[in-house]
Scaffold this motif. Sequence first.
Motif, PDB file in Angstrom:
ATOM      1  N   ASN A   1       0.686  -1.176  -0.087  1.00  0.00           N
ATOM      2  CA  ASN A   1       0.320   0.006   0.383  1.00  0.00           C
ATOM      3  C   ASN A   1       0.851   0.929  -0.175  1.00  0.00           C
ATOM      4  N   SER A   2       1.979   1.541   0.681  1.00  0.00           N
ATOM      5  CA  SER A   2       3.260   2.314   0.780  1.00  0.00           C
ATOM      6  C   SER A   2       3.458   2.537  -0.829  1.00  0.00           C
ATOM      7  N   ALA A   3       3.187   1.990  -1.303  1.00  0.00           N
ATOM      8  CA  ALA A   3       4.053   1.414  -3.015  1.00  0.00           C
ATOM      9  C   ALA A   3       2.656   2.265  -3.761  1.00  0.00           C
TER      10      ALA A   3
ATOM     11  N   VAL B   1      -2.163   1.584  -9.539  1.00  0.00           N
ATOM     12  CA  VAL B   1      -2.739   1.394  -8.401  1.00  0.00           C
ATOM     13  C   VAL B   1      -3.400   0.316  -8.125  1.00  0.00           C
ATOM     14  N   PHE B   2      -4.709   0.472  -8.824  1.00  0.00           N
ATOM     15  CA  PHE B   2      -5.522  -0.972  -9.044  1.00  0.00           C
ATOM     16  C   PHE B   2      -5.187  -2.078  -9.643  1.00  0.00           C
ATOM     17  N   LEU B   3      -4.322  -2.203 -10.561  1.00  0.00           N
ATOM     18  CA  LEU B   3      -3.515  -3.402 -10.263  1.00  0.00           C
ATOM     19  C   LEU B   3      -2.781  -4.112  -9.242  1.00  0.00           C
ATOM     20  N   VAL B   4      -1.970  -3.392  -8.494  1.00  0.00           N
ATOM     21  CA  VAL B   4      -1.558  -3.583  -7.797  1.00  0.00           C
ATOM     22  C   VAL B   4      -2.293  -3.700  -6.587  1.00  0.00           C
ATOM     23  N   MET B   5      -3.533  -3.081  -6.385  1.00  0.00           N
ATOM     24  CA  MET B   5      -4.134  -3.367  -5.239  1.00  0.00           C
ATOM     25  C   MET B   5      -5.454  -4.835  -5.978  1.00  0.00           C
ATOM     26  N   THR B   6      -5.163  -5.456  -7.267  1.00  0.00           N
ATOM     27  CA  THR B   6      -5.676  -6.814  -7.588  1.00  0.00           C
ATOM     28  C   THR B   6      -4.894  -7.697  -7.074  1.00  0.00           C
ATOM     29  N   ILE B   7      -3.545  -7.384  -7.094  1.00  0.00           N
ATOM     30  CA  ILE B   7      -2.414  -9.022  -7.080  1.00  0.00           C
ATOM     31  C   ILE B   7      -2.168  -8.051  -6.104  1.00  0.00           C
ATOM     32  N   ALA B   8      -2.445  -7.949  -4.777  1.00  0.00           N
ATOM     33  CA  ALA B   8      -2.477  -7.582  -3.482  1.00  0.00           C
ATOM     34  C   ALA B   8      -3.279  -8.787  -2.891  1.00  0.00           C
ATOM     35  N   ALA B   9      -4.772  -8.466  -3.575  1.00  0.00           N
ATOM     36  CA  ALA B   9      -6.403  -9.290  -3.436  1.00  0.00           C
ATOM     37  C   ALA B   9      -5.679 -10.795  -3.140  1.00  0.00           C
ATOM     38  N   ALA B  10      -5.000 -11.307  -4.510  1.00  0.00           N
ATOM     39  CA  ALA B  10      -4.917 -12.934  -5.083  1.00  0.00           C
ATOM     40  C   ALA B  10      -4.103 -13.345  -4.319  1.00  0.00           C
ATOM     41  N   GLU B  11      -3.224 -12.051  -3.682  1.00  0.00           N
ATOM     42  CA  GLU B  11      -2.072 -12.845  -2.606  1.00  0.00           C
ATOM     43  C   GLU B  11      -2.661 -13.292  -1.432  1.00  0.00           C
TER      44      GLU B  11
ATOM     45  N   LEU C   1       0.912   4.092  -2.948  1.00  0.00           N
ATOM     46  CA  LEU C   1       0.530   5.788  -2.302  1.00  0.00           C
ATOM     47  C   LEU C   1       1.954   6.314  -2.865  1.00  0.00           C
ATOM     48  N   ALA C   2       2.951   5.949  -3.051  1.00  0.00           N
ATOM     49  CA  ALA C   2       3.447   6.826  -3.981  1.00  0.00           C
ATOM     50  C   ALA C   2       3.476   6.304  -5.235  1.00  0.00           C
ATOM     51  N   LEU C   3       2.859   5.404  -6.279  1.00  0.00           N
ATOM     52  CA  LEU C   3       2.291   5.575  -7.384  1.00  0.00           C
ATOM     53  C   LEU C   3       1.061   6.609  -7.737  1.00  0.00           C
ATOM     54  N   ALA C   4       0.656   6.609  -6.669  1.00  0.00           N
ATOM     55  CA  ALA C   4      -0.920   8.020  -6.757  1.00  0.00           C
ATOM     56  C   ALA C   4      -0.079   8.852  -6.606  1.00  0.00           C
ATOM     57  N   THR C   5       0.886   9.392  -5.904  1.00  0.00           N
ATOM     58  CA  THR C   5       1.365  10.596  -5.810  1.00  0.00           C
ATOM     59  C   THR C   5       1.784  10.999  -6.909  1.00  0.00           C
ATOM     60  N   PHE C   6       2.669  10.672  -7.187  1.00  0.00           N
ATOM     61  CA  PHE C   6       3.974  10.826  -8.589  1.00  0.00           C
ATOM     62  C   PHE C   6       2.773  10.797  -9.613  1.00  0.00           C
TER      63      PHE C   6
END
Lengths: 120, 626
Positions: free
Chosen positions: A40-42, A82-92, A44-49
């Motif tokens: 999630n910190s990652a 961000v959405f990609l990472v969230m999906t992968i995080a859910a699967a993980e 946040l960084a992505l969204a910020t950039f």
Amino acid sequence: MTEGMITLGLSAVLFAIGSVGVAIRRNPLIMFMCIELMLNSANLALATFSRYYSRVPETLPDSIELASSTDLGSATDGAVFVFLVMTIAAAEAVVGLAIIIAIFRTHKQVDADELAELKG
Amino acid sequence: MDTIWLVLALPLLGSLLCATHYRTLGKAATGMVASLAILGAFVASVQTAYQVQLRHEFTAHLSSWLHIPGISGLDFAALADPLSATMLCTVTGVAFLIHCFSMGYMADEEDYGRFFASLNLFVATMVLLVMANNLALMLVGWGGVGYASYSLIGFYRQKPSAVSAARKAFLINVVGDVALMFAIFIIATHCSTLEFKAFLQPDKLDLLGGDLILAGLCLMVGAYAKSAQLPLHTWLPDAMEGPTPVSALIHAATMVTAGVYLMVRCAPLFRFVHGQELLPMADDLNVIMMRFGAATALLAALCAIAQNDLKRILAYSTMSQLGYMFMAAGAGAYGAAIFHLVTHAFFKALLFLTAGVVIHALHGEQDIRKMGGLGKKMVGVQLAFLIGSLALAGIPPLAGFFSKESILLGVFGDGKSVEHELLWAVGILTALLTSYYTGRAYVLTFWAPAQHEGKLHYPSSSMTWPLAVLALATVAAGFGGHDLIQSIQGQAPPEESFGGLQLTALAVGVVGLGVAYSTHRSGRQRLVPEGADPYLRGCEAIDGLTKSLAASFRGFADKVAIKLDPVVSQVCPDLVRRSMLSTSTLLCQLQSGSLRLYSFTVLTSSTLLVLVVYFLSRFISGGGGQ
């Protein structure tokens, strides 16, 4: 200090907490939560950039110089990631929790230090 | 399309039919089909010979065959001239008689179809060899007869000795094939054509330059392997493992004469050296050919004296007679060589077939010491063998006398050089030995006291009438010699007067036969003492030499292997194993099993990596900027 730098700093702090948590805690569930924190910190960084550092040259910090005006992506690129990472995080999370439950069923305990059967 | 192609097509068709339809045709029809195919080929051969008489020589093109840039004359074409017509008639004629004989001889065999298919295939490949108008097409037939011979020597495939004999024959024949192929390469690169009529012209041979000797030698090695000349002869005696009709057709009458045919076909190449005096070593090839021919003739005849197996005696005699032919070819008496080839085909086929009848009658007995007493019981067969023997011994008026005489005269030449006189003397000595061992075989088989018991297995009529025809041919063939020599040589043979040379030859023939009769009539088995055997069997020594050579090679290889094997198969793998083991023990310590240590390692190392990359990029861009 701009708004962007504040959120980036927050992201860095969250990442540090997560990584330290993974390294020092013995409970896999907590370790798992820390991994989520890092992800999630990652995010946040992505969204910020994508919010502060895309396509709008006057919002860039002074120290950053663009090689050309097309150097940065569009404002939605980071959000998509961000959405990609969230999906992968859910699967993980699904797979990881399943593994932890399976380990608990066979070993009756889930201490990361005790689970060392594959060591050389 | 010319009828000459029928000579090739019919046996090929017969072979296919016998191989595929044996079951449906049955035994009698299979033999009939095979024999009729050869009869058709014989008729076509005779027709071709007639055409050659009318038109002199001609080439029949069927199609183009290989396309190799820069090399012409690689067509599927047949050359019909007196030489090939004579060969075709001899091959198909003798083959027809032997096919008919085989129908009776092989009647009890299980693999009747395979036998006739192979026999027909042999005739087809032999015909291809003879009629080919270029060296490359000839090589196809050359290899084909090698294969057919292999499959027929090893016909009794349940017999280990037959199988190994077949393998030996094939291997030595392949040596010859390879030599012939090298000759083809040399000639093709220099003359850029492989057609006989083209590259044998003086201007083309001129292009060969110094390689002419090499090409000639390669051709000779090819011919020597096929014709069982020293030192590549060891396969022929062993080839007697095949059925007797096969020995008669392939290893006496036709295939082994292919080498002589090649020498005569390429005669201009060997003569060219002679005539132009291009090279200082001018006459070398011919001298080598004559000397080797003489040596083979003499040594094989000596070896034949020491044999007791009827078929092996005939095999060595074949070798010896082929030696005569090579002697004649070396001396330039090509007509005489072909004349002897033809007459030899008749009388040696006759002898072999008669030997087959005798062996058949005695239920497979081949040792002449265990025969005897057959003369009164089998009069016709005895007479046939007598005619063949007299022809082989060179007694007039049988064919052998005339052909051997023309060879000896050709070798003697004008009699001015000592070399020629010596070679002539060797020929005469060989003739003496020949008449002795032939007489010995004849007397021990038919007139010595009987050494066997039990009922004789009398031949059927299909086995006897080919003998009669061959006997007739043996008597008659001698009288066509003058014309034959003239058509092959292109000039009339020298006027013959019945002089001292002929008288000597006749005398040694009679003396040899007389000695044989007086010695062996009583059943005495040998004239020469046992102790002389090793000297007589000089030819067989080559086999021993090969074996000891191979054994010494193997011994050397053994020694090397004993030294090398522990290193290769034990030390080296052990070294690999130990190095892998120690490396893995070392690396295993990294895998502690502590998840937290792993994550800590990942974190710190990735942080370090990021830092290193950051400072490095700073350093590089900073250095580049200033």
